[in-house]
Design an enzyme around this catalytic site. Structure first.
Site, short mmCIF file in Angstrom:
data_model
loop_
_atom_site.label_atom_id
_atom_site.label_comp_id
_atom_site.label_asym_id
_atom_site.label_seq_id
_atom_site.Cartn_x
_atom_site.Cartn_y
_atom_site.Cartn_z
N ASP A 274 52.47 -48.45 68.42
CA ASP A 274 51.07 -48.11 68.70
C ASP A 274 50.56 -46.99 67.80
O ASP A 274 51.34 -46.34 67.10
CB ASP A 274 50.90 -47.75 70.18
CG ASP A 274 52.08 -46.93 70.73
OD1 ASP A 274 52.74 -46.25 69.93
OD2 ASP A 274 52.33 -46.99 71.93
N ASN B 29 53.34 -43.43 84.05
CA ASN B 29 52.59 -44.44 84.81
C ASN B 29 53.16 -45.84 84.62
O ASN B 29 52.57 -46.83 85.06
CB ASN B 29 51.10 -44.42 84.42
CG ASN B 29 50.87 -44.81 82.96
OD1 ASN B 29 51.82 -45.13 82.24
ND2 ASN B 29 49.62 -44.78 82.53
N HIS C 156 53.73 -47.41 81.65
CA HIS C 156 53.31 -48.17 80.46
C HIS C 156 54.47 -48.30 79.47
O HIS C 156 55.37 -47.47 79.43
CB HIS C 156 52.06 -47.57 79.81
CG HIS C 156 52.24 -46.28 79.09
ND1 HIS C 156 51.25 -45.32 79.01
CD2 HIS C 156 53.28 -45.75 78.38
CE1 HIS C 156 51.68 -44.30 78.29
NE2 HIS C 156 52.91 -44.53 77.90
N GLU D 213 48.75 -50.13 79.40
CA GLU D 213 48.54 -49.32 80.59
C GLU D 213 48.51 -50.19 81.84
O GLU D 213 48.11 -51.37 81.77
CB GLU D 213 47.20 -48.58 80.48
CG GLU D 213 47.09 -47.63 79.28
CD GLU D 213 47.78 -46.28 79.50
OE1 GLU D 213 48.86 -46.25 80.12
OE2 GLU D 213 47.24 -45.26 79.04
C1 F6R Z 1 54.55 -44.35 72.18
C2 F6R Z 1 54.87 -45.30 73.26
C3 F6R Z 1 54.75 -44.84 74.67
C4 F6R Z 1 55.77 -43.75 75.00
C5 F6R Z 1 55.61 -43.25 76.43
C6 F6R Z 1 56.61 -42.17 76.78
O1 F6R Z 1 54.76 -44.95 70.93
O2 F6R Z 1 55.20 -46.43 73.00
O3 F6R Z 1 54.92 -45.92 75.54
O4 F6R Z 1 57.06 -44.27 74.82
O5 F6R Z 1 54.32 -42.76 76.60
O6 F6R Z 1 56.31 -41.01 76.05
P1 F6R Z 1 57.27 -39.73 76.12
O7 F6R Z 1 58.54 -40.14 75.46
O8 F6R Z 1 56.55 -38.68 75.33
O9 F6R Z 1 57.45 -39.41 77.56
#
Ligand code: F6R
Length: 248
Positions: A71, A140, A142, A147
């Site tokens: 992303d 959450n 995702h 989301e």
């Molecule tokens: C970002 C992504 C997101 C993160 C998720 C967890 O490229 O794919 O799904 O993996 O938001 O983020 P952290 O590791 O910062 O808790």
């Protein structure tokens, strides 16, 4: 095999990073032209550090590896200091012998977001699909930036970020929540589930509740990561803190 049987719990986040780096290095040795799907965020930092150390020691050769990140924030150029493209450069690409032509990224500054999403899907297909995708999980539930909602998108698309997701990303923007973009581009759930193998990483107590729902709950668009229960080759790598609610 049920998801519960695909979970490994390690004493701490460093060990999760070390074990995953060893697994990815093995995968690259077995398949030098592997196509990887990669996440950003805090969780994979120790993994990238360990992988960079393996590359520096000559234990892994990235010269034929292709990468696709999951992303990118909408509106940010690849050069923007808070872009995920810059994040990857800093934490992984600067430390390994990857061919820059094999690094694939969504361009958050593309004039036409829908066309950019299509371009990415075609690039993934042209590369032969993703062999191994590494995933983090949002508090959450995702994955990528898919989301929780009443419906999920199958393919790469434009998403509106939830307030919780924007808050989690504020540190990338000097803790200025207003600077965090409202939207992003993300691989879709189908794009992710099409990967031949998937590894989801979660560390720290703040992930314990979504990990519990991922492992014990129903498959639901309210917790996008729960769709991993449908994948034939998925592994979940946790530290003790993230696993605390699934260990009785
Ligand atoms: C970002 C992504 C997101 C993160 C998720 C967890 O490229 O794919 O799904 O993996 O938001 O983020 P952290 O590791 O910062 O808790």
């Amino acid at each position: 095999m049920r998801l519960e049987q695909r979970i490994s719990v390690f004493p701490d986040a460093r060990e999760v990073g070390r074990r995953l780096a060893a697994r990815v290095a093995d995968a690259i040795r077995n398949q030098p032209a592997i196509v990887l799907g990669l996440p950003t965020g805090r969780t994979p930092l120790l993994f990238y550090e360990e992988l960079a150390a393996l590359a520096r020691s000559g234990a892994v050769d990235f010269s034929r590896v292709t990468t696709f990140n999951l992303d990118e924030f909408l509106g940010l150029t690849p050069e923007h200091p808070s872009s995920y493209r810059r994040f990857m450069q800093r934490y992984l690409f600067d430390h390994v012998n990857i061919d820059p032509a094999r690094i694939n990224f969504l361009n958050g500054a593309a004039a036409d977001a829908a066309a950019e999403a299509d371009r990415y899907e075609h690039a993934i297909a042209a590369a032969g699909g993703i062999d191994l995708v590494i995933l983090g999980i949002g508090t959450n539930g995702h994955i990528g930036f898919n989301e929780p909602s009443s419906g999920l998108e199958a393919r790469t698309h434009r998403v509106t970020l939830q307030p919780e997701t924007r808050r989690s990303n504020a540190p990338l923007f000097g803790d200025d929540l207003d600077a965090v973009p409202l939207e992003a581009l993300s691989m879709g759930m189908g794009t992710i589930l099409d990967a031949r193998a998937a590894v989801l990483l979660a560390t720290g107590a703040r992930k314990a509740s979504c990990v519990e729902r991922l492992v014990t709950g129903p498959i639901t668009t309210g917790l996008p990561a729960s769709f991993l229960q449908l994948h034939r080759d998925v592994e979940i790598m946790l530290d003790e803190a993230a696993a605390q609610r699934i260990r009785s």
